[in-house]
Design an enzyme around this catalytic site. Structure first.
Site, PDB file in Angstrom:
ATOM      1  N   GLY A  44       0.783  -1.628   0.186  1.00 53.12           N
ATOM      2  CA  GLY A  44       0.008   0.161   0.059  1.00 53.12           C
ATOM      3  C   GLY A  44       0.944   1.160  -0.365  1.00 53.12           C
ATOM      4  CD  GLU A  98       1.825   1.004   7.431  1.00 48.67           C
ATOM      5  OE1 GLU A  98       1.185   0.608   5.730  1.00 48.67           O
ATOM      6  OE2 GLU A  98       1.118  -0.041   7.761  1.00 48.67           O
ATOM      7  CG  ASP A 102      -8.566  -0.870   9.212  1.00 47.66           C
ATOM      8  OD1 ASP A 102      -8.920  -0.400  10.421  1.00 47.66           O
ATOM      9  OD2 ASP A 102      -8.947  -0.950   8.170  1.00 47.66           O
ATOM     10  N   GLY A 104      -4.323  -0.779  13.667  1.00 46.39           N
ATOM     11  CA  GLY A 104      -2.823  -0.497  14.261  1.00 46.39           C
ATOM     12  C   GLY A 104      -1.881  -1.598  14.731  1.00 46.39           C
ATOM     13  CB  THR A 106      -0.095  -3.279  10.115  1.00 47.03           C
ATOM     14  OG1 THR A 106      -1.310  -4.080   9.958  1.00 47.03           O
ATOM     15  CG2 THR A 106       1.136  -3.722   9.482  1.00 47.03           C
ATOM     16  CG  LEU A 107       3.258   1.922  12.820  1.00 54.97           C
ATOM     17  CD1 LEU A 107       3.688   1.761  12.027  1.00 54.97           C
ATOM     18  CD2 LEU A 107       1.626   3.008  12.871  1.00 54.97           C
ATOM     19  CG  ASP A 158      -5.871  -3.330  -2.154  1.00 54.84           C
ATOM     20  OD1 ASP A 158      -5.754  -2.738  -1.006  1.00 54.84           O
ATOM     21  OD2 ASP A 158      -6.189  -4.473  -3.031  1.00 54.84           O
TER      22      ASP A 158
HETATM   23  C1  PRP Z   1      -3.231  -2.367   5.232  1.00 56.08           C
HETATM   24  C2  PRP Z   1      -2.270  -1.149   4.863  1.00 56.08           C
HETATM   25  C3  PRP Z   1      -1.135  -1.345   5.840  1.00 56.08           C
HETATM   26  C4  PRP Z   1      -2.091  -2.101   7.372  1.00 56.08           C
HETATM   27  C5  PRP Z   1      -2.908  -1.574   8.384  1.00 56.08           C
HETATM   28  O1  PRP Z   1      -2.293  -3.399   4.319  1.00 56.08           O
HETATM   29  O2  PRP Z   1      -1.181  -0.865   4.203  1.00 56.08           O
HETATM   30  O3  PRP Z   1      -0.485  -1.838   6.745  1.00 56.08           O
HETATM   31  O4  PRP Z   1      -3.537  -2.613   6.111  1.00 56.08           O
HETATM   32  O5  PRP Z   1      -4.370  -1.897   8.830  1.00 56.08           O
HETATM   33  P1  PRP Z   1      -4.481  -2.192  10.342  1.00 56.08           P
HETATM   34  O6  PRP Z   1      -4.047  -1.469  11.147  1.00 56.08           O
HETATM   35  O7  PRP Z   1      -5.611  -3.439  10.773  1.00 56.08           O
HETATM   36  O8  PRP Z   1      -2.962  -3.234  10.446  1.00 56.08           O
HETATM   37  P2  PRP Z   1      -2.857  -4.166   3.588  1.00 56.08           P
HETATM   38  O9  PRP Z   1      -2.883  -6.132   4.499  1.00 56.08           O
HETATM   39  O10 PRP Z   1      -4.533  -4.175   3.168  1.00 56.08           O
HETATM   40  O11 PRP Z   1      -1.809  -4.965   2.546  1.00 56.08           O
HETATM   41  P3  PRP Z   1      -1.450  -3.876   1.325  1.00 56.08           P
HETATM   42  O12 PRP Z   1      -1.085  -2.863   1.505  1.00 56.08           O
HETATM   43  O13 PRP Z   1      -0.569  -4.805   0.006  1.00 56.08           O
HETATM   44  O14 PRP Z   1      -2.815  -3.864   0.521  1.00 56.08           O
END
Ligand code: PRP
Length: 177
Positions: A44, A98, A102, A104, A106-107, A158
């Site tokens: 992303g 990033e 969303d 949080g 992942t971060l 996406d």
């Molecule tokens: C999205 C975005 C972040 C993550 C945030 O990635 O790019 O990395 O979700 O979500 P969270 O705060 O709930 O963890 P995604 O998994 O959609 O993959 P992509 O970036 O490859 O589309």
């Protein structure tokens, strides 16, 4: 196949103005640093990182990581590392970039993982944040926009891998392309 054009939530002009402001702040804050490493989170963040990095007025390098959440990431919060950095970040100044925070998860995972590698400093920059979806607290040092809990696409984001290259942030109905 005709894919409908998503309605605009944040225009290209608004994004570019914000990217310019973020780049100016980051350039000022890292003015004394000559080895800033920008870490883009795939997929992303690829467009945001490209634009932001080119507008910095300081020396910088880029590297990438890829992560994915198990399921939709909202329940377990389990995050999996798919692709790691090529760079050893020990003693380096690292700025994570990033597209969206969303829940949080992942971060939070990323900051913990990178902090354990003992960088000289670690900060993050996110273009978008959905406060209503927050599950874990994670500090964002440089934030573009707070947005409502709607499904957003474009500027790297996406929906079923569609719309990533739109120049603006648009909205789509959940589950649609
Ligand atoms: C999205 C975005 C972040 C993550 C945030 O990635 O790019 O990395 O979700 O979500 P969270 O705060 O709930 O963890 P995604 O998994 O959609 O993959 P992509 O970036 O490859 O589309």
């Amino acid at each position: 196949m005709v894919i409908p054009t998503p309605p605009v939530l944040i225009s290209e002009r608004q994004i570019q103005r914000k990217v310019g402001r973020l780049a100016a702040r980051i350039s000022a804050d890292y003015g004394a640093v000559d080895d800033l490493l920008m870490v883009g989170v795939l997929k992303g963040a690829f467009i945001f990182l490209a634009d932001l990095s080119r507008r910095l007025a300081i020396p910088r390098r880029v590297d990438f990581m890829a992560l994915s959440t198990y399921g939709d990431g909202t329940t377990t919060g389990a995050v999996r590392l798919i692709m790691d950095l090529r760079t050893d970040i020990r003693g380096k100044h690292v700025l994570v970039v990033e597209d969206i925070v969303d829940t949080g998860h992942t971060l939070a995972y990323l900051m913990k993982t990178l902090a354990a590698r003992e960088p000289a400093s670690l900060a993050c920059c996110a273009l978008l944040r959905k406060l209503d979806r927050k599950k874990v607290d994670v500090d964002i040092d440089y934030l573009g926009f707070d947005i409502p809990d709607v499904w957003v696409v474009g500027y790297g984001l996406d929906c079923a891998d569609q719309h990533r290259t739109l120049p603006y942030i648009g909205t789509v109905a959940p589950g649609s392309t």
